[in-house]
Design a protein around this motif. Structure first.
Motif, PDB file in Angstrom:
ATOM      1  N   VAL A  40       0.831  -1.204   0.000  1.00 55.48           N
ATOM      2  CA  VAL A  40       0.000   0.000   0.000  1.00 55.48           C
ATOM      3  C   VAL A  40       0.863   1.250   0.000  1.00 55.48           C
ATOM      4  O   VAL A  40       0.710   2.139  -0.851  1.00 55.48           O
ATOM      5  CB  VAL A  40      -0.959   0.013   1.212  1.00 55.48           C
ATOM      6  CG1 VAL A  40      -1.648   1.363   1.337  1.00 55.48           C
ATOM      7  CG2 VAL A  40      -1.998  -1.091   1.074  1.00 55.48           C
ATOM      8  N   LEU A  41       1.793   1.334   0.941  1.00 55.58           N
ATOM      9  CA  LEU A  41       2.623   2.534   1.037  1.00 55.58           C
ATOM     10  C   LEU A  41       3.530   2.690  -0.181  1.00 55.58           C
ATOM     11  O   LEU A  41       3.758   3.810  -0.648  1.00 55.58           O
ATOM     12  CB  LEU A  41       3.452   2.483   2.321  1.00 55.58           C
ATOM     13  CG  LEU A  41       2.651   2.530   3.624  1.00 55.58           C
ATOM     14  CD1 LEU A  41       3.579   2.531   4.826  1.00 55.58           C
ATOM     15  CD2 LEU A  41       1.739   3.744   3.653  1.00 55.58           C
ATOM     16  N   GLY A  42       4.032   1.583  -0.714  1.00 55.10           N
ATOM     17  CA  GLY A  42       4.848   1.667  -1.921  1.00 55.10           C
ATOM     18  C   GLY A  42       4.061   2.220  -3.096  1.00 55.10           C
ATOM     19  O   GLY A  42       4.550   3.065  -3.852  1.00 55.10           O
ATOM     20  N   THR A  43       2.820   1.751  -3.240  1.00 56.63           N
ATOM     21  CA  THR A  43       1.951   2.230  -4.325  1.00 56.63           C
ATOM     22  C   THR A  43       1.621   3.702  -4.154  1.00 56.63           C
ATOM     23  O   THR A  43       1.696   4.492  -5.114  1.00 56.63           O
ATOM     24  CB  THR A  43       0.646   1.405  -4.356  1.00 56.63           C
ATOM     25  OG1 THR A  43       0.965   0.035  -4.575  1.00 56.63           O
ATOM     26  CG2 THR A  43      -0.280   1.904  -5.458  1.00 56.63           C
ATOM     27  N   VAL A  44       1.261   4.078  -2.938  1.00 57.25           N
ATOM     28  CA  VAL A  44       0.860   5.466  -2.668  1.00 57.25           C
ATOM     29  C   VAL A  44       2.039   6.426  -2.860  1.00 57.25           C
ATOM     30  O   VAL A  44       1.888   7.504  -3.457  1.00 57.25           O
ATOM     31  CB  VAL A  44       0.287   5.584  -1.243  1.00 57.25           C
ATOM     32  CG1 VAL A  44       0.113   7.040  -0.840  1.00 57.25           C
ATOM     33  CG2 VAL A  44      -1.049   4.853  -1.158  1.00 57.25           C
ATOM     34  N   LEU A  45       3.210   6.041  -2.392  1.00 57.79           N
ATOM     35  CA  LEU A  45       4.386   6.891  -2.571  1.00 57.79           C
ATOM     36  C   LEU A  45       4.775   6.999  -4.040  1.00 57.79           C
ATOM     37  O   LEU A  45       5.244   8.050  -4.496  1.00 57.79           O
ATOM     38  CB  LEU A  45       5.550   6.338  -1.751  1.00 57.79           C
ATOM     39  CG  LEU A  45       5.435   6.553  -0.232  1.00 57.79           C
ATOM     40  CD1 LEU A  45       6.421   5.659   0.513  1.00 57.79           C
ATOM     41  CD2 LEU A  45       5.670   8.015   0.128  1.00 57.79           C
TER      42      LEU A  45
ATOM     43  N   ALA B 130       9.679   5.024  -1.322  1.00 57.90           N
ATOM     44  CA  ALA B 130       8.894   3.922  -1.897  1.00 57.90           C
ATOM     45  C   ALA B 130       9.782   2.710  -2.163  1.00 57.90           C
ATOM     46  O   ALA B 130       9.413   1.567  -1.871  1.00 57.90           O
ATOM     47  CB  ALA B 130       8.214   4.374  -3.186  1.00 57.90           C
ATOM     48  N   VAL B 131      10.978   2.948  -2.712  1.00 56.13           N
ATOM     49  CA  VAL B 131      11.891   1.849  -3.032  1.00 56.13           C
ATOM     50  C   VAL B 131      12.435   1.210  -1.754  1.00 56.13           C
ATOM     51  O   VAL B 131      12.614  -0.011  -1.694  1.00 56.13           O
ATOM     52  CB  VAL B 131      13.040   2.348  -3.929  1.00 56.13           C
ATOM     53  CG1 VAL B 131      14.100   1.279  -4.100  1.00 56.13           C
ATOM     54  CG2 VAL B 131      12.502   2.761  -5.283  1.00 56.13           C
ATOM     55  N   VAL B 132      12.667   2.025  -0.735  1.00 57.23           N
ATOM     56  CA  VAL B 132      13.162   1.488   0.537  1.00 57.23           C
ATOM     57  C   VAL B 132      12.119   0.567   1.160  1.00 57.23           C
ATOM     58  O   VAL B 132      12.433  -0.526   1.642  1.00 57.23           O
ATOM     59  CB  VAL B 132      13.513   2.637   1.507  1.00 57.23           C
ATOM     60  CG1 VAL B 132      13.748   2.092   2.916  1.00 57.23           C
ATOM     61  CG2 VAL B 132      14.755   3.376   1.024  1.00 57.23           C
ATOM     62  N   ILE B 133      10.860   1.000   1.150  1.00 53.56           N
ATOM     63  CA  ILE B 133       9.796   0.222   1.781  1.00 53.56           C
ATOM     64  C   ILE B 133       9.402  -0.986   0.938  1.00 53.56           C
ATOM     65  O   ILE B 133       9.153  -2.076   1.466  1.00 53.56           O
ATOM     66  CB  ILE B 133       8.567   1.117   2.055  1.00 53.56           C
ATOM     67  CG1 ILE B 133       8.907   2.123   3.161  1.00 53.56           C
ATOM     68  CG2 ILE B 133       7.345   0.290   2.460  1.00 53.56           C
ATOM     69  CD1 ILE B 133       7.805   3.081   3.488  1.00 53.56           C
TER      70      ILE B 133
END
Length: 234
Positions: free
Chosen positions: A163-168, A198-201
């Protein structure tokens, strides 16, 4: 799916039918969809009784161990030795556990952060649609489709960085458009910050990095300006 799609199309047209009320109706629709996403995410988290398993569990347990000062998962043959791409996600979860505590409380907070991310994704998506089309009717369609995208909404309990990767990634695209179309310098730096986190998460956010680099490359060549090359480099 066809019936639901047609219904949303008709509802969006009706909502945007009166010229003088388009912006007002759009603001109301935005508020309704935003409230629905937050309410759905919270309720789903309470009733689904979702339990982390498999890779979710391995990353969460690694983060819990990190918060205790135990870094054994880096050793030869252990999980993070074989899957170092999960380290960023584990570090993010460790940070949350250090702030709010581990166990059920920490997992609940991570799920709520997913819900907050979905709400932020709505804002970023609206920003993208507004930059690309500028028509209230298109924004209304986006809001209706986002609010009924249940596969994404159900992911609020899936603690794996998706979710957070997509949103970022969405935020990065939005900020890239702000920088390109409006010349906002803040858009340049927010794009870099969003896509980096996003890449880190979530490591597969590299797909969005490549997309942004492709766009910046086309702009750099067509406009013959170095600022887009700088964006690619950074």
């Amino acid at each position: 799916a066809v019936i639901i799609g047609a219904s949303l199309l008709l509802f969006g047209r009706r909502l945007m039918r009166e010229e003088g009320r388009k912006e007002r109706n759009l603001r109301i629709l935005f508020g309704v969809v935003l409230s629905w996403i937050v309410l759905f995410g919270i309720v789903w988290g309470l009733i689904s009784k979702s339990i982390p398993v498999s890779d979710q569990l391995m990353v969460l347990s690694s983060a819990e161990r990190f918060s205790e000062g135990n870094f054994g998962r880096f050793e030869y043959g252990k999980y993070l030795y074989y899957y170092p791409s999960q380290l960023g996600l584990a570090a993010y979860e460790e940070l949350i556990f250090r702030i709010v505590g581990k166990g059920a409380a920490g997992i609940r907070v991570l799920q709520l952060l997913n819900v907050a991310g979905m709400a932020a994704g709505l804002i970023a998506g609206c920003g993208i649609v507004r930059q690309l089309f500028g028509k209230p009717q298109v924004q209304a369609y986006f809001l209706l489709l986002y609010g009924t995208c249940f596969p994404f909404l159900l992911y609020s309990v899936f603690i794996y960085g998706d979710v957070l990767g997509t949103v970022l990634s969405l935020t990065a695209v939005w900020q890239l458009l702000r920088y390109h179309k409006e010349g906002k310098k803040s858009g340049f730096w927010l794009m870099l910050l969003s896509i980096s986190i996003a890449v880190v998460i979530r490591n597969n956010s590299l797909i969005a990095v490549i997309a942004c680099i492709c766009v910046l490359g086309v702009l750099a060549v067509s406009r013959k300006t170095g600022k887009y090359f700088l964006g690619i480099l950074l």
